[in-house]
Write a protein that holds these residues in place. Structure first.
Motif, PDB file in Angstrom:
ATOM      1  N   VAL A   1      -3.920  -0.470   5.565  1.00 52.37           N
ATOM      2  CA  VAL A   1      -3.664  -0.110   4.176  1.00 52.37           C
ATOM      3  C   VAL A   1      -3.926   1.372   3.926  1.00 52.37           C
ATOM      4  CG1 VAL A   1      -4.689  -0.393   1.866  1.00 52.37           C
ATOM      5  CG2 VAL A   1      -3.907  -2.398   3.173  1.00 52.37           C
ATOM      6  N   MET A   2      -4.982   1.939   4.525  1.00 56.97           N
ATOM      7  CA  MET A   2      -5.309   3.347   4.258  1.00 56.97           C
ATOM      8  C   MET A   2      -4.220   4.286   4.754  1.00 56.97           C
ATOM      9  SD  MET A   2      -8.878   3.356   6.466  1.00 56.97           S
ATOM     10  CE  MET A   2      -9.035   2.079   7.725  1.00 56.97           C
ATOM     11  N   ASP A   3      -3.699   3.989   5.945  1.00 54.71           N
ATOM     12  CA  ASP A   3      -2.630   4.825   6.490  1.00 54.71           C
ATOM     13  C   ASP A   3      -1.346   4.660   5.679  1.00 54.71           C
ATOM     14  OD1 ASP A   3      -1.601   6.563   8.660  1.00 54.71           O
ATOM     15  OD2 ASP A   3      -0.344   4.826   9.108  1.00 54.71           O
ATOM     16  N   ALA A   4      -0.991   3.421   5.357  1.00 51.51           N
ATOM     17  CA  ALA A   4       0.255   3.161   4.621  1.00 51.51           C
ATOM     18  C   ALA A   4       0.209   3.794   3.232  1.00 51.51           C
ATOM     19  CB  ALA A   4       0.486   1.648   4.521  1.00 51.51           C
ATOM     20  N   ALA A   5      -0.908   3.637   2.537  1.00 49.88           N
ATOM     21  CA  ALA A   5      -1.024   4.224   1.196  1.00 49.88           C
ATOM     22  C   ALA A   5      -0.912   5.744   1.269  1.00 49.88           C
ATOM     23  CB  ALA A   5      -2.354   3.815   0.562  1.00 49.88           C
ATOM     24  N   SER A   6      -1.518   6.341   2.283  1.00 54.00           N
ATOM     25  CA  SER A   6      -1.492   7.799   2.419  1.00 54.00           C
ATOM     26  C   SER A   6      -0.080   8.281   2.726  1.00 54.00           C
ATOM     27  CB  SER A   6      -2.463   8.238   3.527  1.00 54.00           C
ATOM     28  OG  SER A   6      -3.769   7.786   3.230  1.00 54.00           O
ATOM     29  N   ARG A   7       0.630   7.559   3.587  1.00 57.22           N
ATOM     30  CA  ARG A   7       2.015   7.941   3.882  1.00 57.22           C
ATOM     31  C   ARG A   7       2.893   7.806   2.634  1.00 57.22           C
ATOM     32  NH1 ARG A   7       4.445   4.845   6.999  1.00 57.22           N
ATOM     33  NH2 ARG A   7       2.853   3.260   7.342  1.00 57.22           N
ATOM     34  N   GLY A   8       2.648   6.768   1.858  1.00 63.18           N
ATOM     35  CA  GLY A   8       3.395   6.610   0.608  1.00 63.18           C
ATOM     36  C   GLY A   8       3.127   7.761  -0.351  1.00 63.18           C
TER      37      GLY A   8
ATOM     38  N   ALA B   1       0.832  -1.208   0.000  1.00 60.32           N
ATOM     39  CA  ALA B   1       0.000   0.000   0.000  1.00 60.32           C
ATOM     40  C   ALA B   1       0.867   1.259   0.000  1.00 60.32           C
ATOM     41  CB  ALA B   1      -0.922  -0.003   1.219  1.00 60.32           C
ATOM     42  N   TYR B   2       1.947   1.217   0.773  1.00 58.44           N
ATOM     43  CA  TYR B   2       2.864   2.369   0.815  1.00 58.44           C
ATOM     44  C   TYR B   2       3.435   2.633  -0.579  1.00 58.44           C
ATOM     45  CZ  TYR B   2       6.689   5.413   2.315  1.00 58.44           C
ATOM     46  OH  TYR B   2       7.552   6.479   2.459  1.00 58.44           O
ATOM     47  N   GLN B   3       3.918   1.566  -1.190  1.00 58.95           N
ATOM     48  CA  GLN B   3       4.509   1.656  -2.532  1.00 58.95           C
ATOM     49  C   GLN B   3       3.461   2.141  -3.549  1.00 58.95           C
ATOM     50  OE1 GLN B   3       7.431   1.591  -3.478  1.00 58.95           O
ATOM     51  NE2 GLN B   3       7.570   0.844  -5.583  1.00 58.95           N
TER      52      GLN B   3
ATOM     53  N   VAL C   1      -8.556   0.319  -6.196  1.00 56.77           N
ATOM     54  CA  VAL C   1      -7.579  -0.754  -6.006  1.00 56.77           C
ATOM     55  C   VAL C   1      -7.809  -1.369  -4.632  1.00 56.77           C
ATOM     56  CG1 VAL C   1      -5.137  -1.397  -5.990  1.00 56.77           C
ATOM     57  CG2 VAL C   1      -5.902   0.583  -7.342  1.00 56.77           C
ATOM     58  N   ALA C   2      -8.041  -2.676  -4.599  1.00 55.39           N
ATOM     59  CA  ALA C   2      -8.146  -3.387  -3.322  1.00 55.39           C
ATOM     60  C   ALA C   2      -6.811  -4.037  -3.042  1.00 55.39           C
ATOM     61  CB  ALA C   2      -9.249  -4.431  -3.375  1.00 55.39           C
ATOM     62  N   CYS C   3      -6.166  -3.635  -1.947  1.00 61.50           N
ATOM     63  CA  CYS C   3      -4.860  -4.178  -1.571  1.00 61.50           C
ATOM     64  C   CYS C   3      -5.074  -4.998  -0.304  1.00 61.50           C
ATOM     65  CB  CYS C   3      -3.899  -3.015  -1.341  1.00 61.50           C
ATOM     66  SG  CYS C   3      -2.259  -3.511  -0.814  1.00 61.50           S
ATOM     67  N   GLY C   4      -5.177  -6.319  -0.475  1.00 63.10           N
ATOM     68  CA  GLY C   4      -5.601  -7.178   0.625  1.00 63.10           C
ATOM     69  C   GLY C   4      -7.122  -7.212   0.685  1.00 63.10           C
ATOM     70  N   MET C   5      -7.659  -8.072   1.551  1.00 64.34           N
ATOM     71  CA  MET C   5      -9.117  -8.272   1.586  1.00 64.34           C
ATOM     72  C   MET C   5      -9.610  -8.429   3.023  1.00 64.34           C
ATOM     73  SD  MET C   5     -11.863  -8.462  -0.219  1.00 64.34           S
ATOM     74  CE  MET C   5     -11.005  -8.267  -1.779  1.00 64.34           C
TER      75      MET C   5
ATOM     76  N   VAL D   1      -6.710  -8.232 -12.109  1.00 64.98           N
ATOM     77  CA  VAL D   1      -5.810  -8.702 -11.058  1.00 64.98           C
ATOM     78  C   VAL D   1      -4.408  -8.220 -11.405  1.00 64.98           C
ATOM     79  CG1 VAL D   1      -4.825 -10.722  -9.917  1.00 64.98           C
ATOM     80  CG2 VAL D   1      -7.239 -10.707 -10.573  1.00 64.98           C
ATOM     81  N   ALA D   2      -3.742  -7.601 -10.441  1.00 67.82           N
ATOM     82  CA  ALA D   2      -2.378  -7.106 -10.665  1.00 67.82           C
ATOM     83  C   ALA D   2      -1.400  -7.976  -9.885  1.00 67.82           C
ATOM     84  CB  ALA D   2      -2.261  -5.654 -10.226  1.00 67.82           C
ATOM     85  N   ALA D   3      -0.281  -8.297 -10.520  1.00 70.42           N
ATOM     86  CA  ALA D   3       0.725  -9.146  -9.875  1.00 70.42           C
ATOM     87  C   ALA D   3       1.492  -8.362  -8.809  1.00 70.42           C
ATOM     88  CB  ALA D   3       1.698  -9.696 -10.915  1.00 70.42           C
ATOM     89  N   ASP D   4       1.699  -7.080  -9.040  1.00 70.63           N
ATOM     90  CA  ASP D   4       2.400  -6.260  -8.050  1.00 70.63           C
ATOM     91  C   ASP D   4       2.004  -4.786  -8.232  1.00 70.63           C
ATOM     92  OD1 ASP D   4       3.756  -5.375 -10.296  1.00 70.63           O
ATOM     93  OD2 ASP D   4       5.543  -6.567  -9.873  1.00 70.63           O
ATOM     94  N   GLU D   5       2.603  -3.909  -7.454  1.00 70.66           N
ATOM     95  CA  GLU D   5       2.211  -2.498  -7.461  1.00 70.66           C
ATOM     96  C   GLU D   5       2.442  -1.857  -8.830  1.00 70.66           C
ATOM     97  OE1 GLU D   5       3.009  -4.523  -4.462  1.00 70.66           O
ATOM     98  OE2 GLU D   5       4.768  -3.202  -4.409  1.00 70.66           O
TER      99      GLU D   5
END
Lengths: 170, 170, 170, 170
Positions: free
Chosen positions: C46-53, C23-25, C101-105, C146-150
């Motif tokens: 995920v929300m915090d990590a994505a925002s910090r990224g 999520a950060y990436q 984008v759903a990162c994890g479930m 479906v994405a394999a990575d970021e």
């Protein structure tokens, strides 16, 4: 075909004895007219008193709660709708009511009267100050009525529901 | 740490020229003060004028739309939030604003002022009738301010934001 | 004209280290692409990590909070939108995003993916189980990727945004 | 004290004949058990069929509509709640139900099952694919049940309601 749904809004914790007695009487008369009562559903103030009156009158009561649980649910509610959306649920209260009666005034009630006017719903004011009457009548024009007492409010609801223009949301 | 968010509410299609000019000026001054402007996001009335003023002032604009698409989106909105929940979004407008300014009055605006008072948010009234002032000051007491013009509204916002009591929702 | 808004959804308290690093990436790459990041706004998962990224990448971050105050607000959010409507705000998250984008479930994330499909929004799944992929692809058909990575997720977002069909809610 | 409220969710326009027949039967059995039926309230698919079944069984029906008017209201709804908030109303559906039954699966239904799991509500799956079962049981664990048919769903509801843990939202 569902029965008419009449919304009764008013102060919660801050309601006066006069407002609560009027709300009880209003709820009873609404039930006796065969209409469904809709309120904010909590166990205090105008919503609780109106719901208890409606049960006394043998009617059906719907409560649209701000919370996502039943902690503050009035015992006089037959159908509790848990919204979990705080004061945003005020818009649901007015959209779901064919006529909105404000019994007393507070910040939450004022938002409901304003949202009712915005949605084109008829509003009846009961036990409100002349400043409230002046403000809401200038805002809502001929859709805002003032009732001298509970019986007058009921007479106004009959008149509104029987009007060729169907205020039910169609 | 985010910048203060100032909400500017007011009539949409029914806004007068005076209200729209005041809203434009208000938006510009809010942006120049370094604050974020939040409005209802549509391409008309006070919300559009305030947003255009804020862009002219080099600021950031957030629009909380009642719709679920961008058909009525003001071109001056940087961050459109699509709620799809009609007037129930009015509660989000006030919860997300540290200070709410009502520029002109209508049914939607009245609901926002009432919801702001309910949520304990400071409200500034600009270009509203004396009936509106009287009603909302009786409802919200010392949390409701009246500004003579846009500059006075900005001065009030500075004063409110600098107050030891943090009005940001904490 | 506003920049594209990309929603990143995922588990809160229950997020794994792998999900948070992804999520950060993702947030960083979204910011570097010039897009606005939208998340659920809380200070966890995920929300915090994505925002910090996204802040690391020099971007702008919007957080749509379930609460009516800032107690759980991530420090990396520039624009906190306080809804006070709990999980009902999940629908706002997806309506306001051009791509989700759903990162994890988790249960909340699953509701957002389902609501995005319902609203016709493109969805990218990252770090989800094959059971999740199978379920959501059967539900959303060609709108679910479906994405394999970021990096692959970012490439998919570029592709979706450049598509003649405008996914912005029109 | 209100009667238990059982939510029945499922596809609208896209519902199959099998799903609609199951929903009708389910609604009838819910009414005969003395419970209140809650659905999405529209005049199509599972919600309409379940409501007609409940009326056939002599029960009371509540419909939580996405719209702000009665255009799409099922004739079998006694209490229409007009939310005007689109799919965000799905969260109200699950919060207001003591038990949620999903009869068939679609994007809206999937969001309701996920929101129910998020809110800690017991969910019963009926006529869903093994991919749906697998996904939601991994998500909701022991709160997600699978019923072989309508009678089995009713037996599960009895069991859940009689459990010492009160699933009513307390």
């Amino acid at each position: 075909m569902s029965q008419p749904i009449i919304g009764v809004m008013g102060p919660g914790e801050g309601a006066t004895e006069v407002e609560k007695q009027a709300a009880y009487q209003l709820g009873r008369l609404i039930a006796e007219a065969g209409w469904i009562l809709l309120t904010g559903g909590r166990n205090c103030g105008v919503m609780d008193a109106a719901s208890r009156g409606a049960k006394r009158g043998g009617g059906l009561t719907v409560g649209i709660l701000p919370s996502n649980d039943r902690h503050q649910l009035s015992e006089a509610i037959d159908i509790p709708i848990l919204t979990g959306m705080g004061s945003a649920r005020n818009n649901i209260n007015v959209l779901s009511s064919q006529v909105v009666v404000a019994c007393g005034m507070g910040a939450g009630t004022a938002s409901e009267v304003a949202l009712a006017i915005k949605a084109g719903k008829p509003v009846i004011l009961l036990h409100v100050s002349s400043a409230s009457q002046l403000f809401f009548q200038s805002l809502g024009k001929e859709r805002v009525f003032v009732a001298a007492d509970e019986a007058a409010a009921i007479a106004l609801i009959y008149q509104i529901l029987s009007h060729p223009y169907n205020p039910s949301g169609h």
